[in-house]
Design an enzyme around this catalytic site. Structure first.
Site, short mmCIF file in Angstrom:
data_model
loop_
_atom_site.label_atom_id
_atom_site.label_comp_id
_atom_site.label_asym_id
_atom_site.label_seq_id
_atom_site.Cartn_x
_atom_site.Cartn_y
_atom_site.Cartn_z
N SER A 127 0.83 -1.19 0.00
CA SER A 127 0.00 0.00 0.00
C SER A 127 0.88 1.26 0.00
O SER A 127 1.77 1.38 -0.83
CB SER A 127 -0.96 -0.04 1.19
OG SER A 127 -1.96 0.92 1.07
N ASP A 269 -8.32 -5.47 -6.17
CA ASP A 269 -8.00 -4.26 -5.40
C ASP A 269 -8.82 -3.07 -5.90
O ASP A 269 -8.74 -2.70 -7.07
CB ASP A 269 -6.50 -3.96 -5.54
CG ASP A 269 -5.97 -3.01 -4.48
OD1 ASP A 269 -6.76 -2.23 -3.93
OD2 ASP A 269 -4.75 -3.05 -4.21
N HIS A 302 -7.91 -5.04 -1.57
CA HIS A 302 -6.64 -4.45 -1.19
C HIS A 302 -5.97 -5.18 -0.03
O HIS A 302 -4.75 -5.37 -0.01
CB HIS A 302 -6.87 -2.98 -0.84
CG HIS A 302 -5.62 -2.22 -0.52
ND1 HIS A 302 -4.64 -1.95 -1.45
CD2 HIS A 302 -5.19 -1.66 0.66
CE1 HIS A 302 -3.66 -1.27 -0.90
NE2 HIS A 302 -3.97 -1.07 0.38
#
Length: 337
Positions: A127, A269, A302
């Protein structure tokens, strides 16, 4: 917990022009510095330098005899200044708007210099941590042997910026900013399919939908362990990822990075879209041979980089296994090992 160390950086000048003294805290796991190849692990938005061990947020991936084996490597993790994990960096950043992802990469670079580390075997991050990894590689194109951004990108897209803008509004205006921002974020970190798979429209004993109860739980848990100032800082860093700012286009910048680049996307994601990663890969592959892409298959969106460890390790083992890291198709650039 491994001991927290601290590096003082005086008069650091941010891209904004502001100047501050910075306390950069870090932890080291595995082998002592200078005794083994160094792997830098960049934490995500609510993470910290405790990357392995009993309370480590990536303990399934990093540790003795694990994929990133601390019997073999030195694992280094910095705390983003102001993330609230180290007492010395609490509230040192009064105005989160002065910060950018490139500033953090620069601070990490100064930290490496002060630790006398001039070569990293790998930089890995998920991330926002992956975005900082991209920024570090762009700042120091010859520093890193293996650049591994996971569920991330070299830029904040308009979609990401829009959601960070909503997060900022919640953090500034909500009566319960940490909990409410976290609830909103969790709907982006997962997917509609993940929610359906997990909850099936069920209710708990009090009659509340379990999907809502789960979000309430995550909001309250973050409120208990995280600081509002830290959330503002990390959200600001997230929305400022951009290795091309004031430098040229993506190819101009990324083609200068000498690292082997291993992009790991997630097919579901909703935050860092896989299509963006594939587009970057195809574009960069036209001018740079040592770039690869892998895609985690998951319904969990994600957060799959914190869930799908079997898949993730299959992609990473060829890099971190000593018998495989010198394969002909993954060349050693700087001979960090």
């Amino acid at each position: 917990m491994e001991k927290l160390h601290n590096i003082k950086i005086e008069n650091f000048k941010f891209q904004s022009g502001d100047t501050l003294d910075i306390d950069l805290s870090y932890q080291i796991f595995g082998q002592p510095l200078n005794d083994a190849p160094v792997i830098l692990v960049n934490h995500a938005l609510t993470g910290n330098s405790q990357v392995c061990g009993k309370h480590g947020w990536w303990q399934n991936l990093i540790g003795p005899d694990k994929c990133i084996d601390t019997n073999i490597y030195t694992v280094l993790a910095f705390n983003v200044p102001g993330n609230g994990y180290a007492p010395t960096n609490d509230n040192q950043i009064k105005n989160h708007k002065i910060m950018s992802a490139r500033d953090i990469a620069h601070i990490f670079g100064i930290g490496l210099e002060k630790l006398k580390i001039d070569c990293l075997f790998a930089v890995i991050g998920g991330s926002v941590g992956g975005g900082i990894a991209w920024e570090l590689a762009a700042l120091y194109p010859k520093l890193i042997e293996h650049l591994i951004p996971i569920a991330s990108d070299w830029k904040a897209t308009d979609w990401l910026i829009a959601n960070c803008h909503i997060q900022e509004a919640i953090l500034l205006h909500s009566r319960n900013p940490l909990a409410d921002a976290r609830m909103h974020a969790m709907t982006l970190y997962r997917t509609p399919e993940s929610f359906s798979h997990k909850f099936k429209r069920s209710r708990n004993d009090t009659g509340i939908f379990n999907a809502a109860s789960w979000l309430n739980h995550h909001g309250l848990k973050l409120q208990e362990r995280f600081q509002l100032s830290a959330y503002k800082i990390m959200n600001q860093i997230l929305m400022t990822i951009d290795i091309t700012k004031d430098r040229g286009n993506f190819i101009d910048v990324a083609s200068q990075i000498k690292s082997n680049i291993h992009i790991i996307a997630i097919n579901s994601d909703l935050f860092f879209k896989p299509e963006e990663n594939w587009s970057s890969y195809v574009e960069l592959k036209s001018v740079k041979e040592n770039v690869w892409i892998h895609e985690l298959k998951s319904i969990h969106g994600h957060d799959a980089f914190l869930i799908e460890f079997d898949q993730l390790q299959r992609f990473l083992r060829p890099i971190f296994s000593p018998s495989k890291s010198v394969k002909a198709d993954i060349p050693l650039i700087h001979k960090c090992a």
